[in-house]
Structures are given as structure tokens and as C-alpha cells.
Scaffold this active site. Structure first.
Site, PDB file in Angstrom:
ATOM      1  CG  ASP A 177      -5.470   4.141   2.182  1.00 20.04           C
ATOM      2  OD1 ASP A 177      -4.244   4.041   2.100  1.00 20.04           O
ATOM      3  OD2 ASP A 177      -6.104   5.134   1.766  1.00 20.04           O
ATOM      4  CD  GLU A 204      -1.827   4.734   5.607  1.00 18.29           C
ATOM      5  OE1 GLU A 204      -0.906   5.378   5.099  1.00 18.29           O
ATOM      6  OE2 GLU A 204      -3.019   5.000   5.381  1.00 18.29           O
TER       7      GLU A 204
HETATM    8  C1  GLC Z   1      -2.502   6.139   2.273  1.00 18.42           C
HETATM    9  C2  GLC Z   1      -1.745   5.422   1.175  1.00 18.42           C
HETATM   10  C3  GLC Z   1      -1.217   6.442   0.226  1.00 18.42           C
HETATM   11  C4  GLC Z   1      -2.395   7.176  -0.372  1.00 18.42           C
HETATM   12  C5  GLC Z   1      -3.268   7.777   0.712  1.00 18.42           C
HETATM   13  C6  GLC Z   1      -4.586   8.187   0.173  1.00 18.42           C
HETATM   14  O1  GLC Z   1      -1.688   6.941   3.059  1.00 18.42           O
HETATM   15  O2  GLC Z   1      -0.738   4.625   1.725  1.00 18.42           O
HETATM   16  O3  GLC Z   1      -0.437   5.883  -0.791  1.00 18.42           O
HETATM   17  O4  GLC Z   1      -1.934   8.199  -1.207  1.00 18.42           O
HETATM   18  O5  GLC Z   1      -3.550   6.852   1.723  1.00 18.42           O
HETATM   19  O6  GLC Z   1      -5.348   7.058  -0.157  1.00 18.42           O
END
Ligand code: GLC
Length: 554
Positions: A210, A279
């Protein structure tokens, strides 16, 4: 297996968002691990290779579990560690790889580490695990810099010190309840190595990381004002260009790569082919590719692809750009159209105007066409994506053609974005509504009790899995057929060759022995003679209607 033929290079990976997938035990209206275990056979029938499960760890659920209070346990809302082990065993028994979510940029404010930091004095070791700073102004009453939270509002919150006086501020790039960790602390590094080992030891096949672009911040935490056309991650919208836009001081710092090199070495100590998936909202693609250099992560989500409109020239450009950028570092390209943070592509691809990540659509949004039009485009876009070499990510429910739920009652909305922007941005609840499994069961088969943490719309039954199974024209059968052919024609490991002689509003390429033609224009396209393997619209014969994709054997 030889290097270069690892499973993740061509895998189709299905994202499970546990709270909205299926409730197997209890009656809270929140999905759980037992529910996932019971429903895994449906994913095998669908034909995916792996699952990625969003967070199920103990959490106050202020950001739907992305606010983790304990990285090595299961929230009672979702079950127990024994339930996790049973799920993992079942998945492996069915031949599915299993990826868990790792949230290293921030913890929950309820995490013992943060509670210890609050209880400890300024300058203590415990405080140093997070990013605490003195405020500006005469009495420290102003935040240390001008950074904004991704969810809206300031990225700093002031604490009350143990002596009862207002004191330091802590950084939270997301909600107030999600304090950012200090990745300059060796102690933080060691904790995360341990967390990786904990889940690797249980047998997981990898981690979706994440906010993998956020862990390191620029020295001195300088002020930053995002460009006017920035999305909610503070990035400019045009991701396809190769010019490097300015890097915000909280994203994509070069120093972050040492962390992933370290984790790469941790993974190497385990037998098998584990994967780290970034991500990372980083632009352009050539910069994102640094996350997947041979000694770092294995994959990165291709958000540049996701953010494209349904436009042949733009899609072709981004496909070429992706294959080139990832190929240059020996990594597979990934493809993704939907996830739990964006408007579902069965709605998004038909929207008029810009709808950046995380902003959402709701009753007051304009330019939302009817569901049939959006679904038609989504099916055509999916048929392009699943024909591409590399690894594709599916988000639960897209195989049912689910649209974004636009008419959620305001009182039901739970994404912190909604409250933090004072109802200016709807946020992400519309793509998180619990799945319909059976048209005529309570909560459409999502839960036995009929409960559902977000209300399901009255038209949900028409999208139910059991209503679509066996119906040749259904979206579910389109996904199944596409995944079957993708595997049998080895498209995941093929090569894209563009075909000439088609209008510029069409995409035409071959991959292995399959010819793919997509019509993103408003005119018909004549099809060449050949065997029709797949069509995103039933009834296609020798003319390709607008918003339709076919796979042919010529
Ligand atoms: C990422 C996740 C999202 C979350 C954010 C903070 O972007 O995919 O759902 O709110 O991180 O953890």
C-alpha cells in the site's frame, strides 16, 4: 522454473475486498474470511490464477482496514488466524496463489506503537517511530508545513502532550487516524521485516504494498502546492507523457528504493516465487518502472492504463509505453481497470469529464450516462485488457459488470473522504457495495442475515452471479470465456503486434495466434474473415459495432 517464467509474469489476479465479498459467519453485514473460503470455487470457475486480499487485520476500520492496529493478527470482524490458515490452505488446494496487503506508510492511531509515542515525551525513541514536529507560529499553533491529506484537509494533527498541554504535530498523509511511520528509523525497518516473515512463514505468495511511493519524505519536509489539475494523490493527470513532472516531497523519493531492495532479500530467503506488488501512483511510467527493477519489487499497478479514457489512440499509446517501460527493466507489464479506490470501470469509462482517483460520483454528479452504455464499454475494454501480455488485475464484481452505486444515501457513506471534504467529494463507497451472489436470497446471497454494511441497490439482483451463470451473453460468461482463451492461447506470455489498415478510432493487434480488434469510434468497422473466438457483444458477425471488441483467429 526458469527465471522469466515465474507465475506472476502472466497471472490474472483477483482482488478480494473482504468486507464486501461474502459473509460466512456472524450477522454484522460485513464480509469475512470464512465467507471467502466458502466462495473460492466461484473464482476457480471464473479462471483466475491468484487472489489478493485487502486488509483483514485488527483495525478501528476508519479507512476500511487500511488503518492497521496489529499487522500480525486477524480482526475479529473477519475471523481468526485459524480462519486465515484455513483460507490459505483451501486457496492453495484449489491451485490459487495468495497475496496479502501490507500497509507500511502508516499505522492506525490505535496501534500500540502510536499509543506509546503519544504517551512518551518529545524526542523519545517511541516518538521517533512516527513523524512528529513542532508547529509554526508563536505558540506552535500552526501545522509544520502546508501539506494536505489525500482525503482532504491538513495532513497534520496536533497532540495533547502527556502533561495536558497542546504540543507537537504528527503527519498523516491520509486520515487523522492514520499517522505516517518514520522510515528513517532502523527500528521501523526491523518491525516490517518481521511482519513479512510472519506472513511468509504462514505460506503467502506475496504482498500488495500500500502507498509504496510514500514511505520516505523529502528532507526538511518542505512546503508543496500540487498543480491545479492534480488528482487526489497530488499528481498531474497526464501520466502518459515521458516528461518527468515535479515530484511532491511526500511521494516517490529516491531513498524509498533501498527499502524494497531489503524486502526483496527477505522474500528470497523463502522457497517459491513470492511477489511484491507496488501500489505506487507515480508518473511517468519510466519512473514507475524503478519500483520493479530486478532487485526490487516484481510488479507495479499500471494506473496510467486505468486512468485512460476509452480512446483508441490514448490506449494504444499507453500499451506501447507500458510494455516499453516495464520491459526495459525486465518486469512484466500489469493491467488494471478497477479497484476499491476508483469509480468502477462499468461506470467510469462512460463518464463525461474528469473523475480523478478517489473522488467518486454521487447523486449530484453530472454526466453519468445510463448503465447499459457504461457496461457495453467496460466489456469492450476488458476484452482488450485480457488479451494483453503480462499480468492483469480484476476487482471483485467487475466480472458481474457491476456499476458504481451512485445513489447511496448520504448517511450510509463511510469513506473518510466524504466527511473530510465536507461532502464535496463522494469518495469510494460506490465501488465497495457488497457483491450480489444469488438474485433471490437475503442481501442477494452476500449474508445469511440479509445485512449489508453498505446498502445494496434494488437492481442488484439483475447482476447476481447465479442469474448470469450459464447465460451466454452475460458479463460473467464473457469473463470466463476470455480467461479460458487467454490461458489456452497463452496470451499472457505473448507479444503485441499492431495491425495496420484500421480506422484510428479502432485498436487492432495480434497476440500469439489471436487477432484483437476493438472499436472505440462511432462508426462500424468491417471485420476481416476469420473464426470468431470471442465478442464483447453477442451477435457480432462481420461488422464490428461501436464499443465492441472481438478476438478472431485469422
Ligand atoms: C491506498 C489504499 C486505499 C487507502 C490508502 C491509505 O491507496 O488502496 O484504500 O485508503 O492507501 O491506506
Amino acid at each position: 522454473m526458469a527465471v522469466g517464467s515465474e507465475w506472476w509474469r502472466s497471472a490474472v489476479i483477483y482482488q478480494i475486498y473482504p468486507r464486501s465479498f461474502s459473509e460466512g459467519a456472524g450477522a454484522t453485514g460485513v464480509g469475512d474470511l470464512a465467507g471467502i473460503t466458502a466462495r473460492l470455487p466461484a473464482l476457480v470457475e471464473l479462471g483466475v490464477d491468484a487472489v489478493w486480499v485487502s486488509p483483514f487485520y485488527p483495525s478501528p476500520q476508519k479507512d476500511a482496514g487500511y488503518d492497521v492496529a496489529d499487522y500480525c493478527a486477524v480482526d475479529p470482524l473477519f475471523g481468526t488466524l485459524a480462519d486465515f490458515d484455513a483460507l490459505l490452505k483451501e486457496a492453495h488446494g484449489l491451485g490459487l496463489k495468495f497475496i496479502v496487503d501490507l500497509v507500511p506508510n502508516h499505522t492506525s492511531d490505535q496501534h500500540a506503537w502510536f499509543q506509546a509515542a503519544l504517551a512518551s515525551p518529545k524526542g523519545s525513541d517511541d516518538r521517533d517511530h512516527y513523524i512528529f514536529r513542532e508547529g509554526l507560529g508563536k505558540a506552535g499553533e500552526l501545522p509544520p508545513n502546508n501539506w494536505e491529506s489525500v482525503f482532504g484537509g491538513p495532513a497534520w494533527t496536533r497532540v495533547i502532550e502527556p502533561d495536558g498541554a497542546p504540543g507537537q504535530w504528527y503527519l498523516h498523509l491520509f486520515d487523522t487516524s492514520q499517522p505516517d511511520l518514520n522510515w528513517h528509523s532502523a527500528w521501523v525497518h526491523e518491525q516490517f521485516r518481521e511482519i513479512l516473515r510472519f506472513w511468509l512463514g504462514r505460506g503467502v505468495d506475496g504482498f500488495r504494498v500500500d502507498v509504496a511511493h510514500g514511505l520516505m519524505k523529502a528532507p526538511g519536509l518542505p512546503d508543496y502546492t500540487p498543480p491545479v489539475n492534480a488528482n487526489s494523490m497530488g499528481l498531474q493527470q497526464e501520466l502518459s507523457s515521458d516528461d518527468e513532472p515535479p515530484t511532491p516531497p511526500y511521494w516517490a523519493q529516491d531513498t524509498v528504493h533501498a527499502i524494497y531492495r531489503d524486502w526483496h532479500r527477505v522474500l528470497e530467503q523463502y522457497p517459491g516465487e513470492q511477489v511484491l506488488v507496488a501500489e505506487a501512483w507515480v508518473e511517468p511510467l519510466s519512473k514507475l518502472a524503478r519500483w520493479v527493477r530486478p532487485d526490487e519489487m516484481q510488479q507495479a499497478f499500471n494506473f496510467a492504463y486505468l486512468e485512460n479514457p476509452w480512446d483508441a489512440t490514448a490506449v494504444r499509446e499507453i500499451i506501447d509505453g507500458s510494455l516499453a517501460a516495464f520491459g526495459a527493466v525486465g518486469a512484466p507489464s500489469t493491467w488494471v481497470l478497477s479497484n476499491h479506490d476508483v469509480v468502477r470501470h462499468a461506470t467510469r469509462l462512460s463518464l463525461v469529464g474528469d473523475h480523478p482517483q478517489g473522488v467518486g460520483v454521487g447523486p449530484a454528479s453530472t454526466g453519468v450516462p445510463d448503465r447499459a452504455f457504461g457496461l457495453r464499454r467496460a466489456r469492450a475494454a476488458t476484452a482488450v485488457m485480457l488479451a494483453l501480455p503480462g499480468s492483469a488485475y480484476l476487482y471483485q464484481g467487475e466480472e458481474l459488470g457491476l456499476p458504481e452505486v451512485i445513489d447511496l444515501p448520504d448517511t450510509a457513506r463511510q469513506d473518510p473522504t466524504w466527511a473530510r471534504t465536507h461532502h464535496e467529494r463522494y469518495g469510494r463507497d460506490g465501488c465497495r457495495v457488497p457483491l450480489p451472489w444469488e438474485a433471490h436470497a437475503p442481501a442477494y446471497g452476500f449474508s445469511d442475515s440479509g445485512q449489508s454494511w453498505l446498502p445494496q441497490p434494488p437492481y442488484w439482483g439483475g447482476y447476481a452471479r447465479d442469474a448470469q451463470a450459464g447465460d451466454e451473453g452475460s458479463t460473467l460468461e464473457l469473463y470466463r470465456a476470455a480467461l479460458r482463451l487467454r490461458a489456452s492461447e497463452t496470451l499472457g506470455t505473448g507479444i503485441v503486434t499492431w495491425l495496420e489498415g484500421y480506422p484510428s478510432t479502432a485498436l487492432a493487434f495480434s497476440n500469439a495466434n489471436v487477432t484483437v480488434i476493438a472499436n472505440a469510434g462511432r462508426e462500424h468497422v468491417m471485420l476481416p474473415k476469420g473464426e470468431l473466438l470471442l465478442s464483447s457483444q453477442p451477435g457480432t458477425v462481420d461488422v464490428l459495432e461501436p464499443d465492441t471488441t472481438v478476438w478472431l483467429r485469422i
